[in-house]
Design a protein around this motif. Structure first.
Motif, PDB file in Angstrom:
ATOM      1  N   GLY A  85     -18.739  34.786 -21.552  1.00 27.06           N
ATOM      2  CA  GLY A  85     -19.627  34.569 -22.685  1.00 27.06           C
ATOM      3  C   GLY A  85     -20.766  33.620 -22.357  1.00 27.06           C
ATOM      4  O   GLY A  85     -21.912  33.844 -22.762  1.00 27.06           O
ATOM      5  N   LEU A  86     -20.465  32.567 -21.606  1.00 29.81           N
ATOM      6  CA  LEU A  86     -21.506  31.623 -21.204  1.00 29.81           C
ATOM      7  C   LEU A  86     -22.531  32.288 -20.289  1.00 29.81           C
ATOM      8  O   LEU A  86     -23.745  32.046 -20.415  1.00 29.81           O
ATOM      9  CB  LEU A  86     -20.878  30.420 -20.500  1.00 29.81           C
ATOM     10  CG  LEU A  86     -20.029  29.485 -21.370  1.00 29.81           C
ATOM     11  CD1 LEU A  86     -19.333  28.435 -20.513  1.00 29.81           C
ATOM     12  CD2 LEU A  86     -20.891  28.811 -22.438  1.00 29.81           C
ATOM     13  N   MET A  87     -22.062  33.145 -19.369  1.00 31.32           N
ATOM     14  CA  MET A  87     -22.988  33.822 -18.477  1.00 31.32           C
ATOM     15  C   MET A  87     -23.861  34.821 -19.236  1.00 31.32           C
ATOM     16  O   MET A  87     -25.055  34.954 -18.955  1.00 31.32           O
ATOM     17  CB  MET A  87     -22.219  34.539 -17.365  1.00 31.32           C
ATOM     18  CG  MET A  87     -23.121  35.150 -16.300  1.00 31.32           C
ATOM     19  SD  MET A  87     -24.293  33.967 -15.574  1.00 31.32           S
ATOM     20  CE  MET A  87     -23.181  32.892 -14.655  1.00 31.32           C
ATOM     21  N   ILE A 222     -30.323  22.048 -11.323  1.00 31.25           N
ATOM     22  CA  ILE A 222     -29.731  21.988  -9.984  1.00 31.25           C
ATOM     23  C   ILE A 222     -29.219  20.576  -9.685  1.00 31.25           C
ATOM     24  O   ILE A 222     -28.174  20.405  -9.047  1.00 31.25           O
ATOM     25  CB  ILE A 222     -30.760  22.421  -8.930  1.00 31.25           C
ATOM     26  CG1 ILE A 222     -31.221  23.865  -9.184  1.00 31.25           C
ATOM     27  CG2 ILE A 222     -30.168  22.320  -7.528  1.00 31.25           C
ATOM     28  CD1 ILE A 222     -30.137  24.897  -9.090  1.00 31.25           C
ATOM     29  N   LEU A 223     -29.943  19.553 -10.152  1.00 26.95           N
ATOM     30  CA  LEU A 223     -29.521  18.173  -9.923  1.00 26.95           C
ATOM     31  C   LEU A 223     -28.173  17.890 -10.567  1.00 26.95           C
ATOM     32  O   LEU A 223     -27.313  17.216  -9.969  1.00 26.95           O
ATOM     33  CB  LEU A 223     -30.585  17.210 -10.464  1.00 26.95           C
ATOM     34  CG  LEU A 223     -30.263  15.717 -10.372  1.00 26.95           C
ATOM     35  CD1 LEU A 223     -30.094  15.294  -8.918  1.00 26.95           C
ATOM     36  CD2 LEU A 223     -31.350  14.887 -11.058  1.00 26.95           C
ATOM     37  N   VAL A 224     -27.966  18.387 -11.782  1.00 22.66           N
ATOM     38  CA  VAL A 224     -26.675  18.188 -12.449  1.00 22.66           C
ATOM     39  C   VAL A 224     -25.557  18.841 -11.642  1.00 22.66           C
ATOM     40  O   VAL A 224     -24.486  18.252 -11.442  1.00 22.66           O
ATOM     41  CB  VAL A 224     -26.725  18.751 -13.884  1.00 22.66           C
ATOM     42  CG1 VAL A 224     -25.345  18.739 -14.513  1.00 22.66           C
ATOM     43  CG2 VAL A 224     -27.695  17.938 -14.740  1.00 22.66           C
ATOM     44  N   GLY A 225     -25.803  20.057 -11.149  1.00 21.07           N
ATOM     45  CA  GLY A 225     -24.810  20.707 -10.306  1.00 21.07           C
ATOM     46  C   GLY A 225     -24.552  19.934  -9.028  1.00 21.07           C
ATOM     47  O   GLY A 225     -23.404  19.837  -8.561  1.00 21.07           O
ATOM     48  N   HIS A 239     -17.403  26.913 -10.932  1.00 23.19           N
ATOM     49  CA  HIS A 239     -18.774  26.410 -10.820  1.00 23.19           C
ATOM     50  C   HIS A 239     -19.729  27.272 -11.647  1.00 23.19           C
ATOM     51  O   HIS A 239     -20.813  27.631 -11.203  1.00 23.19           O
ATOM     52  CB  HIS A 239     -19.228  26.379  -9.353  1.00 23.19           C
ATOM     53  CG  HIS A 239     -19.099  27.694  -8.633  1.00 23.19           C
ATOM     54  ND1 HIS A 239     -17.947  28.070  -8.003  1.00 23.19           N
ATOM     55  CD2 HIS A 239     -19.967  28.719  -8.478  1.00 23.19           C
ATOM     56  CE1 HIS A 239     -18.118  29.271  -7.467  1.00 23.19           C
ATOM     57  NE2 HIS A 239     -19.339  29.689  -7.756  1.00 23.19           N
ATOM     58  N   GLN A 240     -19.301  27.584 -12.861  1.00 26.10           N
ATOM     59  CA  GLN A 240     -20.085  28.457 -13.732  1.00 26.10           C
ATOM     60  C   GLN A 240     -21.456  27.863 -14.056  1.00 26.10           C
ATOM     61  O   GLN A 240     -22.462  28.566 -14.038  1.00 26.10           O
ATOM     62  CB  GLN A 240     -19.314  28.714 -15.023  1.00 26.10           C
ATOM     63  CG  GLN A 240     -19.936  29.762 -15.935  1.00 26.10           C
ATOM     64  CD  GLN A 240     -19.645  31.163 -15.476  1.00 26.10           C
ATOM     65  OE1 GLN A 240     -18.796  31.359 -14.621  1.00 26.10           O
ATOM     66  NE2 GLN A 240     -20.348  32.133 -16.020  1.00 26.10           N
ATOM     67  N   GLY A 241     -21.489  26.575 -14.365  1.00 22.91           N
ATOM     68  CA  GLY A 241     -22.757  25.944 -14.694  1.00 22.91           C
ATOM     69  C   GLY A 241     -23.723  25.959 -13.529  1.00 22.91           C
ATOM     70  O   GLY A 241     -24.937  26.157 -13.702  1.00 22.91           O
ATOM     71  N   GLU A 243     -23.797  28.222 -11.106  1.00 25.03           N
ATOM     72  CA  GLU A 243     -24.276  29.594 -10.966  1.00 25.03           C
ATOM     73  C   GLU A 243     -25.383  29.895 -11.976  1.00 25.03           C
ATOM     74  O   GLU A 243     -26.354  30.591 -11.657  1.00 25.03           O
ATOM     75  CB  GLU A 243     -23.123  30.581 -11.145  1.00 25.03           C
ATOM     76  CG  GLU A 243     -22.220  30.720  -9.926  1.00 25.03           C
ATOM     77  CD  GLU A 243     -21.199  31.824 -10.099  1.00 25.03           C
ATOM     78  OE1 GLU A 243     -20.946  32.220 -11.248  1.00 25.03           O
ATOM     79  OE2 GLU A 243     -20.662  32.288  -9.076  1.00 25.03           O
ATOM     80  N   ALA A 244     -25.233  29.377 -13.193  1.00 26.48           N
ATOM     81  CA  ALA A 244     -26.273  29.563 -14.196  1.00 26.48           C
ATOM     82  C   ALA A 244     -27.578  28.905 -13.746  1.00 26.48           C
ATOM     83  O   ALA A 244     -28.664  29.472 -13.929  1.00 26.48           O
ATOM     84  CB  ALA A 244     -25.822  28.984 -15.532  1.00 26.48           C
ATOM     85  N   GLY A 245     -27.476  27.714 -13.147  1.00 31.26           N
ATOM     86  CA  GLY A 245     -28.662  27.036 -12.634  1.00 31.26           C
ATOM     87  C   GLY A 245     -29.328  27.815 -11.516  1.00 31.26           C
ATOM     88  O   GLY A 245     -30.558  27.885 -11.432  1.00 31.26           O
ATOM     89  N   ILE A 246     -28.528  28.423 -10.642  1.00 32.03           N
ATOM     90  CA  ILE A 246     -29.072  29.218  -9.545  1.00 32.03           C
ATOM     91  C   ILE A 246     -29.791  30.446 -10.086  1.00 32.03           C
ATOM     92  O   ILE A 246     -30.886  30.804  -9.626  1.00 32.03           O
ATOM     93  CB  ILE A 246     -27.939  29.623  -8.578  1.00 32.03           C
ATOM     94  CG1 ILE A 246     -27.373  28.390  -7.887  1.00 32.03           C
ATOM     95  CG2 ILE A 246     -28.443  30.626  -7.540  1.00 32.03           C
ATOM     96  CD1 ILE A 246     -26.150  28.672  -7.041  1.00 32.03           C
ATOM     97  N   LEU A 247     -29.187  31.107 -11.067  1.00 34.29           N
ATOM     98  CA  LEU A 247     -29.815  32.276 -11.678  1.00 34.29           C
ATOM     99  C   LEU A 247     -31.158  31.895 -12.310  1.00 34.29           C
ATOM    100  O   LEU A 247     -32.159  32.619 -12.165  1.00 34.29           O
ATOM    101  CB  LEU A 247     -28.875  32.873 -12.721  1.00 34.29           C
ATOM    102  CG  LEU A 247     -29.273  34.215 -13.336  1.00 34.29           C
ATOM    103  CD1 LEU A 247     -29.352  35.302 -12.269  1.00 34.29           C
ATOM    104  CD2 LEU A 247     -28.278  34.619 -14.420  1.00 34.29           C
TER     105      LEU A 247
END
Length: 269
Positions: A85-87, A222-225, A239-241, A243-247
């Motif tokens: 759902g988050l993705m 990206i910094l948060v990740g 590492h869902q968050g 991956e969201a940053g990378i997308l």
């Protein structure tokens, strides 16, 4: 003995606890908007209200995201269905961002493909000296594409369990992103036109400035990740968050390619 029937959950979804951050953040955004309008119209306290609105907005987002990280990392609420759902949410968010940039490009091509007589019937308009696309813009293209390659390298290293390589790849991404933003600021300061110089200045700064804002947001993403990896909060399974940053970062890369070709190269020819 009284039994709490709400203690056991028979479904994989997460029902969030009551939180003060959504309502507080909504008022912060209202404050930010009012401050921006007052500041742009030259009101005396406009800058102060704008600054306070920005501080409140960033603080509210930080506290809200902190709670989300806690729910997923320490409380185990982010099941597979919640992650899906988050993705889907981040994908829909990026789709909405695509339409934002589509509107900006629409305005740019509407003005450039058929220049009005008020701007001399030419593009760029008379009196406007466009920036050299093969100077800072080309360098920034290499920087942004390289940052996308490094963040992908860091992602695959994290999946492979190579924590050191993941940290190095993401750190290189952050450095390139900061250099990109610094060069764009230098480019703005050296430009021979402003946002008030005809429709060309408005279209140029609206498109590149909007992208620059997205670069700053993506850099924070990206910094948060990066910080979470250092703190052992992200693993190859969780590492869902990140991956969201990378997308989001790859979306920023693609938009820049369109900007470079359309606004810098073709639009300045």
């Amino acid at each position: 003995m009284k039994i709490n029937i709400n203690k056991f959950q028979h479904f994989p979804f997460h029902l969030v606890d009551p939180s003060p951050w959504p309502i507080l953040l909504s008022f912060s955004l209202l404050n930010l908007t009012i401050g921006a309008v007052l500041y742009m119209h030259g009101y005396y306290y406009g800058g102060t209200i704008l600054t306070l609105g920005f501080i409140f907005t960033v603080s509210g987002m930080t506290l809200w995201f902190r709670d989300v990280i806690t729910e997923g990392t320490y409380l185990g609420h982010h099941t597979k269905q919640v992650k899906n759902g988050l993705m889907i949410g981040i994908v829909l968010f990026i789709v909405s961002e695509i339409f934002v940039f589509l509107s900006v490009f629409w305005a740019f091509f509407h003005s450039s493909l058929s220049p009005a007589i008020e701007i001399g019937g030419s593009w760029p308009p008379l009196g406007i000296t466009p920036l050299d696309p093969f100077a800072i813009p080309l360098l920034n293209t290499f920087l942004l594409l390289s940052s996308g390659a490094f963040v992908t390298y860091g992602h695959h290293a994290l999946i492979a369990g190579n924590r050191k390589a993941a940290i190095n790849g993401i750190f290189a991404t952050l450095i390139l992103a900061i250099v990109f933003t610094g060069l764009q600021y230098f480019e703005y300061s050296e430009a021979g036109f402003t946002m008030a110089d005809s429709v060309y200045g408005s279209a140029f700064f609206a498109s590149t400035g909007l992208h620059g804002l997205h670069v700053i947001v993506g850099t924070i993403f990206i910094l948060v990740g990066f910080i979470r990896i250092i703190n052992y909060q992200l693993t190859k399974q969780h590492h869902q968050g990140f991956e969201a940053g990378i997308l989001y970062w790859h979306f920023v890369d693609v938009v820049w390619l369109f900007l470079f070709v359309a606004v810098y190269f073709w639009g300045g020819a």
